[in-house]
Design an enzyme around this catalytic site. Structure first.
Site, PDB file in Angstrom:
ATOM      1  N   ASP A 111      28.845 -15.849 -45.859  1.00 26.88           N
ATOM      2  CA  ASP A 111      28.251 -14.553 -46.223  1.00 26.88           C
ATOM      3  C   ASP A 111      27.321 -14.094 -45.088  1.00 26.88           C
ATOM      4  O   ASP A 111      26.469 -14.862 -44.634  1.00 26.88           O
ATOM      5  CB  ASP A 111      27.445 -14.767 -47.522  1.00 26.88           C
ATOM      6  CG  ASP A 111      26.960 -13.474 -48.135  1.00 26.88           C
ATOM      7  OD1 ASP A 111      27.603 -12.436 -47.934  1.00 26.88           O
ATOM      8  OD2 ASP A 111      25.932 -13.521 -48.859  1.00 26.88           O
ATOM      9  N   HIS A 112      27.490 -12.873 -44.633  1.00 30.59           N
ATOM     10  CA  HIS A 112      26.634 -12.290 -43.586  1.00 30.59           C
ATOM     11  C   HIS A 112      26.547 -13.160 -42.328  1.00 30.59           C
ATOM     12  O   HIS A 112      25.438 -13.447 -41.847  1.00 30.59           O
ATOM     13  CB  HIS A 112      25.211 -12.031 -44.114  1.00 30.59           C
ATOM     14  CG  HIS A 112      25.173 -10.979 -45.176  1.00 30.59           C
ATOM     15  ND1 HIS A 112      25.313  -9.639 -44.912  1.00 30.59           N
ATOM     16  CD2 HIS A 112      25.036 -11.080 -46.522  1.00 30.59           C
ATOM     17  CE1 HIS A 112      25.260  -8.955 -46.039  1.00 30.59           C
ATOM     18  NE2 HIS A 112      25.103  -9.806 -47.040  1.00 30.59           N
ATOM     19  N   ASP A 133      28.784  -9.891 -39.790  1.00 30.47           N
ATOM     20  CA  ASP A 133      27.963  -8.718 -40.154  1.00 30.47           C
ATOM     21  C   ASP A 133      27.195  -8.207 -38.943  1.00 30.47           C
ATOM     22  O   ASP A 133      26.103  -8.670 -38.644  1.00 30.47           O
ATOM     23  CB  ASP A 133      27.004  -9.092 -41.284  1.00 30.47           C
ATOM     24  CG  ASP A 133      26.159  -7.901 -41.718  1.00 30.47           C
ATOM     25  OD1 ASP A 133      26.350  -6.799 -41.166  1.00 30.47           O
ATOM     26  OD2 ASP A 133      25.309  -8.076 -42.610  1.00 30.47           O
ATOM     27  N   HIS A 209      20.347  -5.344 -51.358  1.00 26.31           N
ATOM     28  CA  HIS A 209      20.131  -6.763 -51.653  1.00 26.31           C
ATOM     29  C   HIS A 209      18.822  -6.995 -52.408  1.00 26.31           C
ATOM     30  O   HIS A 209      17.862  -6.242 -52.243  1.00 26.31           O
ATOM     31  CB  HIS A 209      20.111  -7.565 -50.345  1.00 26.31           C
ATOM     32  CG  HIS A 209      21.461  -7.643 -49.688  1.00 26.31           C
ATOM     33  ND1 HIS A 209      21.778  -6.989 -48.528  1.00 26.31           N
ATOM     34  CD2 HIS A 209      22.594  -8.293 -50.067  1.00 26.31           C
ATOM     35  CE1 HIS A 209      23.032  -7.239 -48.201  1.00 26.31           C
ATOM     36  NE2 HIS A 209      23.564  -8.033 -49.118  1.00 26.31           N
ATOM     37  N   HIS A 252      28.442  -5.355 -51.498  1.00 27.73           N
ATOM     38  CA  HIS A 252      27.313  -6.306 -51.462  1.00 27.73           C
ATOM     39  C   HIS A 252      26.216  -5.773 -52.389  1.00 27.73           C
ATOM     40  O   HIS A 252      26.331  -4.679 -52.937  1.00 27.73           O
ATOM     41  CB  HIS A 252      26.772  -6.423 -50.034  1.00 27.73           C
ATOM     42  CG  HIS A 252      27.615  -7.291 -49.176  1.00 27.73           C
ATOM     43  ND1 HIS A 252      27.175  -8.489 -48.672  1.00 27.73           N
ATOM     44  CD2 HIS A 252      28.897  -7.144 -48.743  1.00 27.73           C
ATOM     45  CE1 HIS A 252      28.145  -9.041 -47.963  1.00 27.73           C
ATOM     46  NE2 HIS A 252      29.205  -8.250 -47.986  1.00 27.73           N
ATOM     47  N   ASN A 295      29.677  -8.875 -54.691  1.00 22.04           N
ATOM     48  CA  ASN A 295      28.755  -9.960 -54.339  1.00 22.04           C
ATOM     49  C   ASN A 295      27.562 -10.042 -55.289  1.00 22.04           C
ATOM     50  O   ASN A 295      26.859  -9.051 -55.497  1.00 22.04           O
ATOM     51  CB  ASN A 295      28.203  -9.729 -52.934  1.00 22.04           C
ATOM     52  CG  ASN A 295      29.215 -10.043 -51.850  1.00 22.04           C
ATOM     53  OD1 ASN A 295      30.404 -10.188 -52.132  1.00 22.04           O
ATOM     54  ND2 ASN A 295      28.746 -10.135 -50.624  1.00 22.04           N
ATOM     55  N   ILE A 296      27.338 -11.243 -55.787  1.00 22.27           N
ATOM     56  CA  ILE A 296      26.236 -11.449 -56.739  1.00 22.27           C
ATOM     57  C   ILE A 296      25.469 -12.710 -56.349  1.00 22.27           C
ATOM     58  O   ILE A 296      26.036 -13.811 -56.296  1.00 22.27           O
ATOM     59  CB  ILE A 296      26.796 -11.584 -58.169  1.00 22.27           C
ATOM     60  CG1 ILE A 296      27.458 -10.260 -58.583  1.00 22.27           C
ATOM     61  CG2 ILE A 296      25.689 -11.973 -59.159  1.00 22.27           C
ATOM     62  CD1 ILE A 296      28.291 -10.329 -59.850  1.00 22.27           C
ATOM     63  N   SER A 298      21.377 -12.460 -56.542  1.00 26.61           N
ATOM     64  CA  SER A 298      20.075 -12.343 -57.212  1.00 26.61           C
ATOM     65  C   SER A 298      20.161 -12.670 -58.706  1.00 26.61           C
ATOM     66  O   SER A 298      19.238 -13.286 -59.261  1.00 26.61           O
ATOM     67  CB  SER A 298      19.510 -10.933 -57.024  1.00 26.61           C
ATOM     68  OG  SER A 298      19.255 -10.709 -55.655  1.00 26.61           O
TER      69      SER A 298
HETATM   70  P1  13P Z   1      22.384  -9.283 -54.693  1.00 27.08           P
HETATM   71  O1  13P Z   1      21.061  -9.514 -54.046  1.00 27.08           O
HETATM   72  O2  13P Z   1      22.429  -7.940 -55.350  1.00 27.08           O
HETATM   73  O3  13P Z   1      22.764 -10.364 -55.624  1.00 27.08           O
HETATM   74  O4  13P Z   1      23.493  -9.234 -53.521  1.00 27.08           O
HETATM   75  C1  13P Z   1      24.031 -10.417 -53.017  1.00 27.08           C
HETATM   76  C2  13P Z   1      24.850 -10.195 -51.802  1.00 27.08           C
HETATM   77  O5  13P Z   1      25.207  -9.101 -51.423  1.00 27.08           O
HETATM   78  C3  13P Z   1      25.248 -11.377 -51.035  1.00 27.08           C
HETATM   79  O6  13P Z   1      25.909 -11.055 -49.865  1.00 27.08           O
HETATM   80  O1  G3H Z   2      22.906 -11.102 -48.962  1.00 27.30           O
HETATM   81  C1  G3H Z   2      22.048 -11.962 -49.143  1.00 27.30           C
HETATM   82  C2  G3H Z   2      22.342 -13.070 -50.062  1.00 27.30           C
HETATM   83  O2  G3H Z   2      21.690 -12.862 -51.296  1.00 27.30           O
HETATM   84  C3  G3H Z   2      21.977 -14.365 -49.436  1.00 27.30           C
HETATM   85  O3  G3H Z   2      20.596 -14.547 -49.485  1.00 27.30           O
HETATM   86  O4  G3H Z   2      20.121 -15.129 -47.129  1.00 27.30           O
HETATM   87  O5  G3H Z   2      18.488 -15.661 -48.941  1.00 27.30           O
HETATM   88  O6  G3H Z   2      20.634 -16.929 -48.762  1.00 27.30           O
HETATM   89  P1  G3H Z   2      19.916 -15.645 -48.515  1.00 27.30           P
HETATM   90 ZN    ZN Z   3      25.235  -9.214 -48.982  1.00 28.15          ZN
END
Ligand code: 13P
Ligand code: G3H
Ligand code: ZN
Length: 350
Positions: A111-112, A133, A209, A252, A295-296, A298
């Site tokens: 992710d990212h 990203d 996010h 996201h 994407n979930i 939080s």
């Molecule tokens: P949330 O912070 O809305 O859960 O988004 C998570 C996310 O986009 C991870 O890449």
């Molecule tokens: O997009 C962000 C995700 O919630 C990942 O969060 O970078 O704190 O692991 P993190």
């Molecule tokens: Zn994200």
């Protein structure tokens, strides 16, 4: 299977095992890329859940729900997760999942990914999908870095998600203010996808996010006095989809920040005033359109925190982590089950 493995050289054996974990007595579905999942999701009018994983309880809570609901799933790992839990531990936990949940397709996704090197480390290290990203960089730089990742990834059988447009919020300690965020420009997407060869595209249509996606000032109040955030820009999504027919789009920042979790956190000593997420109906609508991955993260954090705060308040004598992590894992499972059925619509689609 053991006989086959014994006959292979170490190098071929490693390649063979990369995306195909095996178990004595039965052959579970291997770790997969997202290609097939997204095609089915696009055609079927639903989205696959992409849940961030940071520890064993999170991994188990998510995949127990998916196995039970027969839902495909993307388990995603951020740079921060790799720093926290260690790449190898995370990969091995997902490998364990592939064995424990033999009936569902599971993709392991970065992710990212901030740069080529991080993506390469994950491609070489067993992931089936990566995100590069470079959305905060100028268009041509985003194209160049994405293209480089795509070439390496595709040569290794791995798929690539890229991003155009900038989301507000916090990711990996990088904070993007609402003023610095920007919606995706639909007129850029065809050129971007053609030049990079990416397999899916994350776009910015008003999600962000974290647990504080909107300020109360940005919201209106409904008849019950509940804050209602500004609607997502479905016009941008529709314009992007028109220009990229059949192409999987990613959203996201799609946690809903359920009221019940925030209330419980606040009731049991937490302080999360004004936490606001994306209404579930909007995500359900997006899932019916070209959005194939939602994407979930939080909401997982909120489910765990609410559960643990409640547990400690009610059982101040408990000190065995299993006593409070077991209900926390169950809270993740319940939350994910709800998303699969009521938001993503991917239950029964494995
Ligand atoms: P949330 O912070 O809305 O859960 O988004 C998570 C996310 O986009 C991870 O890449
Ligand atoms: O997009 C962000 C995700 O919630 C990942 O969060 O970078 O704190 O692991 P993190
Ligand atoms: Zn994200």
């Amino acid at each position: 299977m053991d006989l086959i493995l014994a006959c292979l050289t170490d190098k071929i054996k490693a390649e063979f095992l990369r995306f195909s974990f095996y178990q004595k007595g039965s052959i579970p579905m291997p770790l997969v890329t997202t290609t097939e999942m997204f095609k089915k999701a696009y055609d079927g009018g639903y989205a696959v859940g992409a849940f961030n994983v940071n520890n064993m309880e999170i991994v188990q809570g998510i995949t127990e729900a998916c196995q039970e609901q027969h839902a495909p799933v993307v388990l995603q790992v951020s740079k921060g997760a790799r720093a926290y839990a260690n790449h190898t531990y995370l990969v091995k936990m997902v490998e364990a999942d592939v064995i424990e949940c033999p009936d569902i397709p599971i993709a392991l996704h970065l992710d990212h990914g901030p740069d080529f090197e991080t993506c390469k480390a994950c491609i070489d290290g067993g992931f089936s999908s990566v995100m590069i990203d470079c959305s905060s960089r100028p268009f041509d730089e985003n194209v160049e870095e994405t293209k480089k990742v795509v070439e390496y990834a595709h040569a290794h059988g791995v798929v690539v998600e890229a991003e155009l447009g900038t989301l507000a919020g916090v990711e990996d300690d990088v904070k993007v203010s609402a003023e610095d965020s920007s919606y995706t420009h639909p007129e850029e997407v065809e050129e971007f996808v053609t030049r990079t060869g990416c397999d899916s595209l994350a776009i910015a249509i008003g999600t962000s996010h974290g647990a504080y996606k909107f300020t109360p000032e940005q919201c209106t109040r409904n008849a019950d006095g509940v804050l209602v955030p500004p609607p997502l820009r479905f016009d941008v999504l529709e314009e992007v989809s028109k220009r990229l027919p059949g192409f999987p789009i990613v959203l996201h920042g799609s946690s809903s920040v359920p009221r019940e979790f925030v209330d419980k956190i606040n009731k049991f000593g937490g302080k999360m005033p004004d936490a606001i997420g994306i209404p579930e109906e909007e995500l359900r609508h997006a899932a019916q359109l070209s959005v194939c991955k939602i994407n979930i993260d939080s909401d997982i954090r909120l489910a765990i925190t609410a559960s643990i705060r409640e547990h400690f308040a009610e059982h101040p004598d408990h000190f065995d982590p299993r006593q409070y992590l077991k209900p926390a894992r169950q809270a993740v499972k319940d939350m994910v089950t709800h998303k699969l059925i009521n938001v993503l619509g991917c239950n029964g689609k494995a």
